[in-house]
Every structure is written in structure tokens, then in C-alpha cells.
Design an enzyme around this catalytic site. Structure first.
Site, PDB file in Angstrom:
ATOM      1  N   CYS A 119       0.822  -1.228   0.000  1.00 42.16           N
ATOM      2  CA  CYS A 119       0.000   0.000   0.000  1.00 42.16           C
ATOM      3  C   CYS A 119       0.852   1.274   0.000  1.00 42.16           C
ATOM      4  O   CYS A 119       0.347   2.352  -0.287  1.00 42.16           O
ATOM      5  CB  CYS A 119      -0.931   0.014   1.202  1.00 42.16           C
ATOM      6  SG  CYS A 119      -2.009  -1.408   1.266  1.00 42.16           S
ATOM      7  N   HIS A 259      -3.672   7.169   3.496  1.00 42.22           N
ATOM      8  CA  HIS A 259      -4.037   5.854   2.956  1.00 42.22           C
ATOM      9  C   HIS A 259      -5.476   5.556   3.391  1.00 42.22           C
ATOM     10  O   HIS A 259      -5.856   5.839   4.530  1.00 42.22           O
ATOM     11  CB  HIS A 259      -3.080   4.800   3.506  1.00 42.22           C
ATOM     12  CG  HIS A 259      -3.377   3.421   3.020  1.00 42.22           C
ATOM     13  ND1 HIS A 259      -3.740   3.150   1.723  1.00 42.22           N
ATOM     14  CD2 HIS A 259      -3.381   2.220   3.662  1.00 42.22           C
ATOM     15  CE1 HIS A 259      -3.941   1.845   1.588  1.00 42.22           C
ATOM     16  NE2 HIS A 259      -3.733   1.267   2.747  1.00 42.22           N
ATOM     17  N   ASN A 289     -10.395   0.116   0.307  1.00 42.04           N
ATOM     18  CA  ASN A 289      -8.929   0.156   0.308  1.00 42.04           C
ATOM     19  C   ASN A 289      -8.436  -0.403  -1.032  1.00 42.04           C
ATOM     20  O   ASN A 289      -8.620  -1.581  -1.316  1.00 42.04           O
ATOM     21  CB  ASN A 289      -8.422  -0.689   1.485  1.00 42.04           C
ATOM     22  CG  ASN A 289      -6.905  -0.710   1.598  1.00 42.04           C
ATOM     23  OD1 ASN A 289      -6.193  -0.282   0.691  1.00 42.04           O
ATOM     24  ND2 ASN A 289      -6.412  -1.230   2.708  1.00 42.04           N
TER      25      ASN A 289
HETATM   26  O1  UT7 Z   1      -3.889  -1.400   3.678  1.00 38.41           O
HETATM   27  C1  UT7 Z   1      -3.037  -2.116   4.521  1.00 38.41           C
HETATM   28  C2  UT7 Z   1      -3.188  -1.698   5.928  1.00 38.41           C
HETATM   29  N1  UT7 Z   1      -4.410  -2.209   6.465  1.00 38.41           N
HETATM   30  C3  UT7 Z   1      -4.928  -1.680   7.557  1.00 38.41           C
HETATM   31  O2  UT7 Z   1      -4.408  -0.713   8.043  1.00 38.41           O
HETATM   32  C4  UT7 Z   1      -6.112  -2.354   8.165  1.00 38.41           C
HETATM   33  C5  UT7 Z   1      -5.991  -2.299   9.663  1.00 38.41           C
HETATM   34  N2  UT7 Z   1      -7.051  -3.055  10.363  1.00 38.41           N
HETATM   35  C6  UT7 Z   1      -8.332  -2.639  10.402  1.00 38.41           C
HETATM   36  O3  UT7 Z   1      -8.701  -1.678   9.750  1.00 38.41           O
HETATM   37  C7  UT7 Z   1      -9.276  -3.375  11.326  1.00 38.41           C
HETATM   38  O4  UT7 Z   1      -8.541  -4.229  12.164  1.00 38.41           O
HETATM   39  C8  UT7 Z   1     -10.386  -4.206  10.579  1.00 38.41           C
HETATM   40  C9  UT7 Z   1     -11.377  -3.275   9.908  1.00 38.41           C
HETATM   41  C10 UT7 Z   1      -9.735  -5.127   9.573  1.00 38.41           C
HETATM   42  C11 UT7 Z   1     -11.156  -5.053  11.585  1.00 38.41           C
HETATM   43  O5  UT7 Z   1     -11.732  -4.204  12.593  1.00 38.41           O
HETATM   44  P1  UT7 Z   1     -11.533  -4.511  14.134  1.00 38.41           P
HETATM   45  O6  UT7 Z   1     -12.306  -3.510  14.870  1.00 38.41           O
HETATM   46  O7  UT7 Z   1     -10.047  -4.574  14.390  1.00 38.41           O
HETATM   47  O8  UT7 Z   1     -12.197  -5.912  14.282  1.00 38.41           O
HETATM   48  P2  UT7 Z   1     -11.562  -7.289  14.786  1.00 38.41           P
HETATM   49  O9  UT7 Z   1     -10.753  -7.916  13.695  1.00 38.41           O
HETATM   50  O10 UT7 Z   1     -10.913  -7.078  16.113  1.00 38.41           O
HETATM   51  O11 UT7 Z   1     -12.868  -8.152  14.980  1.00 38.41           O
HETATM   52  C12 UT7 Z   1     -13.860  -7.810  15.978  1.00 38.41           C
HETATM   53  C13 UT7 Z   1     -15.021  -8.753  15.845  1.00 38.41           C
HETATM   54  C14 UT7 Z   1     -14.600 -10.222  15.812  1.00 38.41           C
HETATM   55  O12 UT7 Z   1     -15.578 -10.968  16.466  1.00 38.41           O
HETATM   56  P3  UT7 Z   1     -15.330 -11.477  17.989  1.00 38.41           P
HETATM   57  O13 UT7 Z   1     -14.096 -12.297  17.936  1.00 38.41           O
HETATM   58  O14 UT7 Z   1     -15.183 -10.212  18.802  1.00 38.41           O
HETATM   59  O15 UT7 Z   1     -16.587 -12.235  18.285  1.00 38.41           O
HETATM   60  C15 UT7 Z   1     -14.637 -10.557  14.348  1.00 38.41           C
HETATM   61  O16 UT7 Z   1     -14.870 -11.926  14.100  1.00 38.41           O
HETATM   62  O17 UT7 Z   1     -15.713  -8.512  14.620  1.00 38.41           O
HETATM   63  C16 UT7 Z   1     -15.807  -9.725  13.869  1.00 38.41           C
HETATM   64  N3  UT7 Z   1     -15.759  -9.407  12.458  1.00 38.41           N
HETATM   65  C17 UT7 Z   1     -16.844  -9.065  11.735  1.00 38.41           C
HETATM   66  N4  UT7 Z   1     -18.140  -8.959  12.076  1.00 38.41           N
HETATM   67  C18 UT7 Z   1     -19.008  -8.593  11.116  1.00 38.41           C
HETATM   68  C19 UT7 Z   1     -14.658  -9.338  11.643  1.00 38.41           C
HETATM   69  N5  UT7 Z   1     -15.033  -8.988  10.401  1.00 38.41           N
HETATM   70  C20 UT7 Z   1     -16.383  -8.811  10.443  1.00 38.41           C
HETATM   71  C21 UT7 Z   1     -17.331  -8.442   9.472  1.00 38.41           C
HETATM   72  N6  UT7 Z   1     -18.624  -8.331   9.842  1.00 38.41           N
HETATM   73  N7  UT7 Z   1     -16.993  -8.151   8.181  1.00 38.41           N
END
Ligand code: UT7
Length: 335
Positions: A119, A259, A289
Site C-alpha cells: 500500500c 491511505h 482500500n
Molecule cells: O492497507 C493495509 C493496511 N491495512 C490496515 O491498516 C487495516 C488495519 N485493520 C483494520 O482496519 C481493522 O482491524 C479491521 C477493519 C480489519 C477489523 O476491525 P476490528 O475492529 O479490528 O475488528 P476485529 O478484527 O478485532 O474483529 C472484531 C469482531 C470479531 O468478532 P469477535 O471475535 O469479537 O466475536 C470478528 O470476528 O468482529 C468480527 N468481524 C466481523 N463482524 C461482522 C470481523 N469482520 C467482520 C465483518 N462483519 N466483516
């Protein structure tokens, strides 16, 4: 640096973007994986992304964006000395997508190579273009970021498939003319964290086989929460370092062009700079993204929607797999 000294620097004299027609909305994703529009919007800020057609490849999108950028800079393809294509989804591992673009444009006097910094690739490419121009090696360089991420996304993985989209953007970087002078570009990398975001198979370590396909190892994998933490810290530090190197402070920034990975990351960094979100240019709601293309598309749309004035300072920053990160300070100059 005062405006007069900036006239010696490489500058962006034209930009152009291409986004595929097909829209993948949050409502579409709700039918594909267990997710909701509410979750996606509140956690990422994304509403839609664009998806390239089956027969539309990274080089096609790059060509469309580059053609617009050349027109915008009022320059012919045969005046281009070098082509840099930032991409992690090239048409092939080799030949480079840059070489295919050279052919498509008829840029017969240009050297051509791809840049792989995920990225952050657009900023790495801008930095190389700046060095080549300011050393006198080349006069006109085409910097392109193009991605067909839909080919490496697992549309069964809700943790990643909601995030990414396709698109391309290009900039002409030249040694003369009105445009955005590239004052400084700060780049960094940390290979110790390479496992956080990767495409496991298809390279020399794990060549394509029946097993790699069956195990889904040709799709990107990300530890989102860990990547998030690094992203905020690394981009903020790179952006601060870049401002310092230019002798500027937060109040000198006209626009932040971050970004487009997550609206919450953008908000966190804007807050630390004391910049209101109205001055943080966003395309994330429309395109998600698009990796290397994300800040390139944002910069192009910003310039078209809010023409900049002489002396305006744009602070770009990006972060991605590698890990890699970077920031660039651009200032509008007359000539
Ligand atoms: O371009 C390269 C650089 N990339 C980035 O900078 C991305 C950085 N990361 C992020 O933007 C975030 O970590 C995400 C958007 C990818 C995820 O958001 P988050 O708030 O960190 O969520 P998480 O991965 O901690 O997941 C929280 C919960 C989980 O459930 P439990 O374990 O708490 O029950 C996931 O399974 O949300 C769940 N989850 C979803 N729920 C509904 C993960 N994806 C989804 C989804 N819909 N699409």
C-alpha cells in the site's frame, strides 16, 4: 524551504484515475458473508468498492489512468523517460506491468519497472521519481499505482473481503512546469512484522500447486487488529518526520491525504495533528482500500474537486504489507 527554492524540485504536473464500473456494496457483501452494513460502516467507513471486469487487468486500468494523467500534464507518451508502476497485483510476476504499460501507451523512450511496497508503493515510486529527476537523470516520469485486489481477496473471509477494491491512478512527475513540488518523502519498513499481512503462495517459497490452491493460500491474509496498531503509529511518525524535515508545522497543512484503509485510523491521526476531518480527503466510502492506488486516487480527486493554490501544502501518508510506510509533503508551485 521558501517557494523560490521549491522551483528546483521535481513536481507533479498532471494526474488521472480510473475506477472500474462495477460496484460492490455493503448490501452485496451481506449476501456473501456473515456481516452487516452497520458493522462495516462503523468499523471501517466503507460503503462501496469497485470491482474490475474479468477481462480487465491491472495494466488496462493503469493505461486508462495514465492516459488521463498525460493529457492533464499536456505531455506526449514519447516524452516519458521512465515508468514506475506501484502494484501488488501485477498482470504477471514478469514481465512487469510497467513494461505492458510502456507498450500500451507507445512510450517508446521510457525505462519501465514495477515497485512492490504494497500500500506504500505510490510513495516509494514518487520518492524514486524525485531522485531521478533532481539528479538530472530523467526529465519526465510516469508514476502509476494500479491494483486488481479482487483477484487475491477470499470472498468467503469476512475479515478481509469487505475491505478491498480495484482501481488505478497516475501522476506525471517532471523537472519543470506548475504543479505540486515534492518537498520531501520519508519511507520506512519493518520486515520483522512481515507475517501480519501477506499472500502466502505463488512465489518461490510456495509455488502454485493443487495443495496451495485447495488451502486458499493464493488469497491475502491479514491480522487486522495488529496491523491497525502499527498503521496508526508508523503513519503518524512518518508524517511528523516529513513535516519536520520541511521545517513546517501542523498549522501549515492545507490537506491530509491518508491511505484509505480505515476511517478510524484517519480520524486518530487527524486528531493527533489537530486537523479537522473536513481537511482530511476521503474516498474510502466509495472505493474502500485499493492498496497502492488509494492515496494516488485520493490525490487526483482532491486536485479535481478542490483546486489548490500556490503555497498549499498536502501531506500524504501510507502504510502496508512488509511492513512498509511513508509520508510525502507536496507544495503547489507556479513554475
Ligand atoms: O492497507 C493495509 C493496511 N491495512 C490496515 O491498516 C487495516 C488495519 N485493520 C483494520 O482496519 C481493522 O482491524 C479491521 C477493519 C480489519 C477489523 O476491525 P476490528 O475492529 O479490528 O475488528 P476485529 O478484527 O478485532 O474483529 C472484531 C469482531 C470479531 O468478532 P469477535 O471475535 O469479537 O466475536 C470478528 O470476528 O468482529 C468480527 N468481524 C466481523 N463482524 C461482522 C470481523 N469482520 C467482520 C465483518 N462483519 N466483516
Amino acid at each position: 524551504m521558501n517557494l523560490k527554492n521549491l522551483s528546483k524540485l521535481a513536481r507533479i504536473t498532471g494526474t488521472g484515475s480510473y475506477l472500474p464500473e462495477k460496484i460492490l456494496s455493503n448490501a452485496d457483501l451481506e449476501k456473501m458473508v456473515e456481516t452487516t452494513d452497520e458493522w462495516i460502516v462503523s468499523r471501517t467507513g466503507m460503503k462501496e468498492r469497485r470491482i474490475a471486469a474479468d477481462d480487465e487487468f491491472t495494466s488496462h486500468m493503469a493505461t486508462k489512468a495514465a492516459t488521463i494523467a498525460l493529457q492533464d500534464a499536456n505531455i506526449q507518451a514519447d516524452q516519458i523517460d521512465a515508468i514506475l508502476v506501484a502494484t501488488l497485483t501485477p498482470d504477471h510476476i514478469f514481465p512487469s506491468t510497467a513494461a505492458l504499460l510502456e507498450r500500451n501507451l507507445g512510450a517508446k523512450n521510457a525505462a519501465a519497472l514495477d515497485i512492490q511496497a504494497a500500500c506504500t508503493g505510490y510513495l516509494y515510486a514518487l520518492s524514486i521519481a524525485k531522485a531521478w529527476i533532481e539528479s538530472g537523470t530523467y526529465s519526465n516520469i510516469l508514476v502509476v499505482a494500479a491494483e486488481k485486489l479482487s483477484t487475491i481477496v477470499d470472498y468467503k473471509d469476512r475479515g478481509t473481503c469487505i475491505l478491498f477494491g480495484d482501481g488505478a491512478s497516475a501522476a506525471v512527475v517532471s523537472n519543470k512546469g506548475a504543479g505540486l513540488a515534492i518537498q520531501h518523502t520519508c519511507l520506512g519498513a519493518d520486515g520483522e512484522q512481515s507475517e501480519l499481512l501477506k499472500l502466502p503462495a505463488g512465489g518461490s517459497r510456495l509455488p502454485a500447486s493443487k495443495e496451495t490452491v485447495e488451502q486458499g493460500l493464493h488469497y491475502l491474509q491479514m491480522e487486522g487488529r495488529e496491523v491497525y496498531k502499527h498503521a496508526v503509529r508508523r503513519m503518524e511518525n512518518a508524517a511528523k518526520e516529513c513535516l519536520d524535515k520541511c521545517g513546517l508545522s501542523d498549522s501549515d497543512i492545507s490537506w491530509l491525504v491518508p491511505h484509505q484503509a480505515n476511517i478510524r485510523i484517519m480520524e486518530a491521526i487527524a486528531k493527533r495533528f489537530g486537523i479537522p476531518m473536513e481537511r482530511v480527503f476521503q474516498t474510502i466510502h466509495k472505493y474502500g482500500n485499493t492498496s497502492a492506488s488509494a492515496i494516488a486516487i485520493a490525490l487526483d480527486e482532491l486536485l479535481k474537486e478542490h483546486p489548490v493554490s500556490t503555497g498549499d501544502n498536502l501531506l500524504l501518508f501510507a502504510f502496508g504489507a512488509g511492513l512498509t510506510w511513508g509520508a510525502s509533503l507536496l507544495t503547489q508551485i507556479e513554475e
